[in-house]
Design a protein around this motif. Structure first.
Motif, mmCIF file in Angstrom:
data_model
loop_
_atom_site.group_PDB
_atom_site.id
_atom_site.type_symbol
_atom_site.label_atom_id
_atom_site.label_comp_id
_atom_site.label_asym_id
_atom_site.label_seq_id
_atom_site.Cartn_x
_atom_site.Cartn_y
_atom_site.Cartn_z
ATOM 1 N N ILE A 206 68.564 -24.665 -95.799
ATOM 2 C CA ILE A 206 68.935 -23.312 -96.187
ATOM 3 C C ILE A 206 68.786 -22.389 -94.980
ATOM 4 C CG2 ILE A 206 68.409 -21.376 -97.721
ATOM 5 C CD1 ILE A 206 69.614 -23.792 -99.164
ATOM 6 N N ALA A 207 69.788 -21.560 -94.777
ATOM 7 C CA ALA A 207 69.835 -20.684 -93.603
ATOM 8 C C ALA A 207 68.941 -19.460 -93.813
ATOM 9 C CB ALA A 207 71.268 -20.253 -93.322
ATOM 10 N N THR A 208 67.662 -19.636 -93.549
ATOM 11 C CA THR A 208 66.715 -18.534 -93.604
ATOM 12 C C THR A 208 66.323 -18.137 -92.188
ATOM 13 O OG1 THR A 208 64.807 -20.019 -93.666
ATOM 14 C CG2 THR A 208 65.790 -19.402 -95.790
ATOM 15 N N ALA A 209 65.639 -17.015 -92.067
ATOM 16 C CA ALA A 209 65.177 -16.582 -90.749
ATOM 17 C C ALA A 209 64.248 -17.615 -90.134
ATOM 18 C CB ALA A 209 64.486 -15.233 -90.868
ATOM 19 N N ALA A 210 63.451 -18.270 -90.961
ATOM 20 C CA ALA A 210 62.530 -19.284 -90.457
ATOM 21 C C ALA A 210 63.287 -20.442 -89.815
ATOM 22 C CB ALA A 210 61.647 -19.792 -91.590
ATOM 23 N N ILE A 211 64.410 -20.822 -90.424
ATOM 24 C CA ILE A 211 65.242 -21.887 -89.848
ATOM 25 C C ILE A 211 65.867 -21.415 -88.538
ATOM 26 C CG2 ILE A 211 67.416 -23.129 -90.147
ATOM 27 C CD1 ILE A 211 65.235 -24.475 -91.634
ATOM 28 N N ARG A 212 66.377 -20.201 -88.542
ATOM 29 C CA ARG A 212 67.042 -19.677 -87.345
ATOM 30 C C ARG A 212 66.100 -19.628 -86.150
ATOM 31 N NH1 ARG A 212 69.273 -16.266 -91.391
ATOM 32 N NH2 ARG A 212 71.543 -16.517 -91.585
ATOM 33 N N ASN A 213 64.822 -19.356 -86.401
ATOM 34 C CA ASN A 213 63.863 -19.180 -85.315
ATOM 35 C C ASN A 213 63.273 -20.483 -84.799
ATOM 36 O OD1 ASN A 213 64.089 -16.397 -85.127
ATOM 37 N ND2 ASN A 213 62.537 -16.021 -86.675
ATOM 38 N N ARG A 214 63.583 -21.601 -85.458
ATOM 39 C CA ARG A 214 63.092 -22.881 -84.975
ATOM 40 C C ARG A 214 63.987 -23.400 -83.871
ATOM 41 N NH1 ARG A 214 62.421 -26.658 -90.076
ATOM 42 N NH2 ARG A 214 61.925 -28.148 -88.426
ATOM 43 N N PRO A 215 63.481 -24.268 -83.002
ATOM 44 C CA PRO A 215 64.333 -24.852 -81.954
ATOM 45 C C PRO A 215 65.580 -25.490 -82.565
ATOM 46 C CG PRO A 215 62.026 -25.386 -81.555
ATOM 47 C CD PRO A 215 62.079 -24.727 -82.907
ATOM 48 N N GLY A 216 66.738 -25.154 -82.022
ATOM 49 C CA GLY A 216 67.989 -25.665 -82.553
ATOM 50 C C GLY A 216 68.434 -24.970 -83.818
ATOM 51 N N GLY A 217 67.795 -23.856 -84.152
ATOM 52 C CA GLY A 217 68.080 -23.176 -85.409
ATOM 53 C C GLY A 217 69.494 -22.647 -85.524
ATOM 54 N N ALA A 218 70.030 -22.117 -84.440
ATOM 55 C CA ALA A 218 71.389 -21.564 -84.486
ATOM 56 C C ALA A 218 72.400 -22.639 -84.872
ATOM 57 C CB ALA A 218 71.741 -20.950 -83.131
ATOM 58 N N GLU A 219 72.221 -23.827 -84.333
ATOM 59 C CA GLU A 219 73.115 -24.935 -84.688
ATOM 60 C C GLU A 219 72.876 -25.403 -86.114
ATOM 61 O OE1 GLU A 219 74.176 -29.491 -83.204
ATOM 62 O OE2 GLU A 219 72.897 -28.183 -81.987
ATOM 63 N N ARG A 220 71.619 -25.442 -86.530
ATOM 64 C CA ARG A 220 71.290 -25.896 -87.885
ATOM 65 C C ARG A 220 71.896 -24.978 -88.947
ATOM 66 N NH1 ARG A 220 67.301 -29.113 -89.787
ATOM 67 N NH2 ARG A 220 67.969 -30.357 -88.021
ATOM 68 N N VAL A 221 71.963 -23.687 -88.650
ATOM 69 C CA VAL A 221 72.523 -22.740 -89.609
ATOM 70 C C VAL A 221 73.964 -23.102 -89.947
ATOM 71 C CG1 VAL A 221 73.335 -20.347 -89.859
ATOM 72 C CG2 VAL A 221 70.984 -20.810 -89.133
ATOM 73 N N THR A 222 74.717 -23.599 -88.982
ATOM 74 C CA THR A 222 76.125 -23.918 -89.229
ATOM 75 C C THR A 222 76.316 -25.055 -90.214
ATOM 76 O OG1 THR A 222 76.306 -25.493 -87.378
ATOM 77 C CG2 THR A 222 76.691 -23.165 -86.886
ATOM 78 N N THR A 223 75.267 -25.844 -90.451
ATOM 79 C CA THR A 223 75.360 -26.953 -91.404
ATOM 80 C C THR A 223 74.430 -26.724 -92.595
ATOM 81 O OG1 THR A 223 73.671 -28.251 -90.213
ATOM 82 C CG2 THR A 223 75.975 -28.575 -89.581
ATOM 83 N N SER A 224 74.157 -25.459 -92.880
ATOM 84 C CA SER A 224 73.246 -25.094 -93.970
ATOM 85 C C SER A 224 73.960 -24.222 -94.996
ATOM 86 C CB SER A 224 72.033 -24.338 -93.413
ATOM 87 O OG SER A 224 71.294 -25.120 -92.513
ATOM 88 N N ARG A 225 73.313 -24.068 -96.128
ATOM 89 C CA ARG A 225 73.782 -23.139 -97.153
ATOM 90 C C ARG A 225 72.910 -21.888 -97.164
ATOM 91 N NH1 ARG A 225 74.613 -27.898 -101.657
ATOM 92 N NH2 ARG A 225 76.843 -28.275 -101.312
ATOM 93 N N THR A 226 73.369 -20.866 -97.854
ATOM 94 C CA THR A 226 72.619 -19.617 -97.946
ATOM 95 C C THR A 226 71.576 -19.699 -99.054
ATOM 96 O OG1 THR A 226 74.094 -18.597 -99.573
ATOM 97 C CG2 THR A 226 74.689 -18.367 -97.229
ATOM 98 N N PRO A 227 70.561 -18.832 -99.016
ATOM 99 C CA PRO A 227 69.557 -18.822 -100.087
ATOM 100 C C PRO A 227 70.132 -18.537 -101.467
ATOM 101 C CG PRO A 227 68.739 -17.626 -98.162
ATOM 102 C CD PRO A 227 70.198 -17.919 -97.907
ATOM 103 N N ALA A 228 71.345 -17.996 -101.522
ATOM 104 C CA ALA A 228 71.937 -17.651 -102.819
ATOM 105 C C ALA A 228 72.086 -18.867 -103.725
ATOM 106 C CB ALA A 228 73.294 -16.981 -102.619
#
Length: 282
Positions: A206-228
């Protein structure tokens, strides 16, 4: 008479955490119905890298239509949680829903994980979920007697005993599975009381701020869903009669599909057709 279009109207939810991410989305979905919501979170001041505090979350939820009690405190502290439960009952007249959302994560291997971080995860994830659920039981029993379909919902994974999960990050696995064991045990213990107890877990990251701030987070967001997607699934669980759904380890997309929602593209954090990343423990 209950509002069939807003089944959580005037129901009372107490949630650990919830100042951002999945918890805030779940609370916002309930607030849109006109629910009463208590947030127990320690984010009194802004985090340098993570947006949101318990105060900004409360303002958002009130704007969405809810009534909110913001409690600044740590779910690890017995007196804080007991006070939050008491204040919730005093202000809103009871408790119908408990959401165990607060969680700490550290994926370190056993030899590199400090005991301080281990204790933090056990205290927040496992002990915190047990404590909030335990202290809310009298109010939930009263809710059941009043026919208000009480629920405990914990954000924790299915109990998957494939050794890979313990071997990958034993400390975190113990902490999350402790939450899931709380679901398993309380669902049986409280079944006769008419209190539903379930766990919910995302199929994908799930694309949360915590995911974005982890190493490689920007790339991980592209293969994630939103908290909704978690919020919509949680809403469907929490609006199901408590006698019909308890003791289950639910996956967000499975809940949606079971309710006829099969087009999940709108939940992608980044539009496209790239394969989504499956979350841990699945």
């Amino acid at each position: 008479m209950p509002d069939i279009d807003k089944p959580l109207a005037n129901k009372t939810m107490i949630m650990s955490g919830g100042s951002r991410g999945i918890g805030l989305e779940i609370a916002r979905r309930a607030a849109a119905d006109g629910a009463n919501i208590t947030l127990v979170a320690k984010t009194d001041q802004p985090h340098p890298r993570l947006p949101g505090t318990v105060h900004t979350a409360a303002a958002e939820l009130e704007q969405a239509g809810g009534k909110v009690l913001a409690v600044v405190g740590d779910v690890r502290e017995d007196a804080v949680v007991a006070s939050a439960v008491e204040r919730t009952v005093e202000r809103f007249g009871g408790i119908d829903i408990v959401v165990n959302n607060a969680s700490a994560i550290d994926l370190s291997t056993t030899d590199t994980l400090s005991m301080k971080r281990y204790d933090l995860m056990l205290d927040i994830n496992c002990r915190g979920s047990f404590l909030l659920s335990k202290l809310a039981i009298p109010a939930l029993r009263a809710s059941a007697l009043a026919g208000r379909d009480p629920h405990i919902l914990t954000l924790s994974p299915p109990l998957n005993l494939d050794p890979r999960w313990a071997g990958a990050h034993l400390g975190y696995t113990i902490a999350k599975y402790g939450m899931s064991l709380t679901t398993l045990g309380l669902s049986e213990e409280l079944r006769a009381d008419g209190i539903a107890v379930n766990s919910l877990w995302p199929r994908t990251t799930i694309a949360t701020a915590a995911i974005r701030n982890r190493p490689g987070g920007a790339e991980r967001v592209t293969t994630s869903r939103t908290p909704a997607i978690c919020a919509d699934a949680a809403y469907l669980v929490l609006t199901t009669p408590s006698g019909l759904l308890t003791g289950e380890f639910l996956i967000d997309e499975d809940v949606l599909v079971a309710h006829g929602i099969t087009d999940l593209d709108s939940y992608r954090a980044v539009p496209g057709d790239a394969p989504l990343t499956t979350d841990l423990f699945l």
